[in-house]
Enzyme design. Sequence first.
Site, mmCIF file in Angstrom:
data_model
loop_
_atom_site.group_PDB
_atom_site.id
_atom_site.type_symbol
_atom_site.label_atom_id
_atom_site.label_comp_id
_atom_site.label_asym_id
_atom_site.label_seq_id
_atom_site.Cartn_x
_atom_site.Cartn_y
_atom_site.Cartn_z
ATOM 1 N N SER A 44 4.701 6.927 2.287
ATOM 2 C CA SER A 44 5.268 5.649 2.734
ATOM 3 C C SER A 44 4.675 4.519 1.909
ATOM 4 O O SER A 44 3.491 4.539 1.589
ATOM 5 C CB SER A 44 4.892 5.373 4.199
ATOM 6 O OG SER A 44 5.199 6.462 5.033
ATOM 7 N N ASN A 72 0.845 -1.189 0.000
ATOM 8 C CA ASN A 72 0.000 0.000 0.000
ATOM 9 C C ASN A 72 0.878 1.235 0.000
ATOM 10 O O ASN A 72 1.978 1.216 0.545
ATOM 11 C CB ASN A 72 -0.891 0.008 1.259
ATOM 12 C CG ASN A 72 -1.823 1.203 1.307
ATOM 13 O OD1 ASN A 72 -2.421 1.579 0.284
ATOM 14 N ND2 ASN A 72 -1.964 1.824 2.466
ATOM 15 N N HIS A 116 0.774 5.218 1.236
ATOM 16 C CA HIS A 116 0.011 6.098 2.129
ATOM 17 C C HIS A 116 0.690 7.470 2.146
ATOM 18 O O HIS A 116 1.908 7.553 2.273
ATOM 19 C CB HIS A 116 -0.020 5.495 3.539
ATOM 20 C CG HIS A 116 -0.894 6.275 4.463
ATOM 21 N ND1 HIS A 116 -2.272 6.247 4.386
ATOM 22 C CD2 HIS A 116 -0.591 7.134 5.467
ATOM 23 C CE1 HIS A 116 -2.778 7.043 5.312
ATOM 24 N NE2 HIS A 116 -1.779 7.592 5.983
ATOM 25 N N ASP A 155 -3.034 0.912 7.666
ATOM 26 C CA ASP A 155 -1.845 1.726 7.388
ATOM 27 C C ASP A 155 -0.681 1.382 8.316
ATOM 28 O O ASP A 155 0.034 2.259 8.811
ATOM 29 C CB ASP A 155 -2.177 3.234 7.472
ATOM 30 C CG ASP A 155 -3.220 3.638 6.445
ATOM 31 O OD1 ASP A 155 -3.241 3.033 5.360
ATOM 32 O OD2 ASP A 155 -4.006 4.546 6.734
HETATM 33 C C1 GRF Z 1 -2.733 9.112 -3.206
HETATM 34 O O1 GRF Z 1 -2.284 10.217 -2.471
HETATM 35 C C2 GRF Z 1 -2.653 7.898 -2.354
HETATM 36 O O2 GRF Z 1 -1.524 7.850 -1.555
HETATM 37 C C3 GRF Z 1 -3.895 8.153 -1.543
HETATM 38 O O3 GRF Z 1 -4.862 8.530 -2.453
HETATM 39 C C4 GRF Z 1 -4.220 9.202 -3.502
HETATM 40 C C5 GRF Z 1 -4.611 8.464 -4.740
HETATM 41 O O4 GRF Z 1 -4.186 9.086 -5.882
HETATM 42 N N1 GRF Z 1 -4.209 7.204 -0.581
HETATM 43 P P1 GRF Z 1 -4.212 8.328 -7.262
HETATM 44 O O5 GRF Z 1 -5.597 7.675 -7.424
HETATM 45 O O6 GRF Z 1 -3.105 7.334 -7.293
HETATM 46 O O7 GRF Z 1 -4.037 9.440 -8.261
#
Ligand code: GRF
Length: 192
Positions: A138, A109, A111, A147
Amino acid sequence: MSKRVAILISGGGSNMVALIEAMANDRFNAKPVLVLANSANAGGIAKAQINGIATEVVDHRPFKGDRAAFEKILHNTIAKYQPDVICLAGFMRVLTSDFIDRWQGKMLNIHPSLLPKYTGLHTHQRAIDAGDTKAGCSVHVVTAKLDDGPLLGQTEVPVLAHDTAETLAERVLVEEHKLYPAALQSFVKNDG
Ligand code: GRF
């Protein structure tokens, strides 16, 4: 051998595109076999199709109140593609330990915070409100706790004096697009 990667998204899928573009390089030990979204409206689905990647939509809404039934279909749909690794890339559904256990050690994942700080939502605003001088992103292996799980990599981004949650998120996202492919590459290499 090249690892088979499934990418799960909920939105625009910019991290998904970054992963797909990185895996297009022959030296990357992985290839995308599936992009799955939990909503047909996820903009990333069209982007995956343009890139010639198989797509699936498993809408969570008909399963309201029955997370187990949603996750059963989610699992079966993903399993058809026999992925070695699942990358959550802005997948906005909390997964239960039953689902996570079935992909134990195989699910990553990204985050948008410097974990363990700011698990959950609104990470950038929380970093600003706390007066933090640095934020970031991260990549971690997914475990049952939200997370949490072993970190594969982090990138710091300075918080600037006039940052809003939006301006900070934009700069963090640029780093997410570099960090996730790099973390996936080292994960698949180390995994044999
Ligand atoms: C990213 O910031 C990811 O870390 C978060 O949601 C956003 C998703 O963006 N959890 P995308 O769909 O990859 O453009």
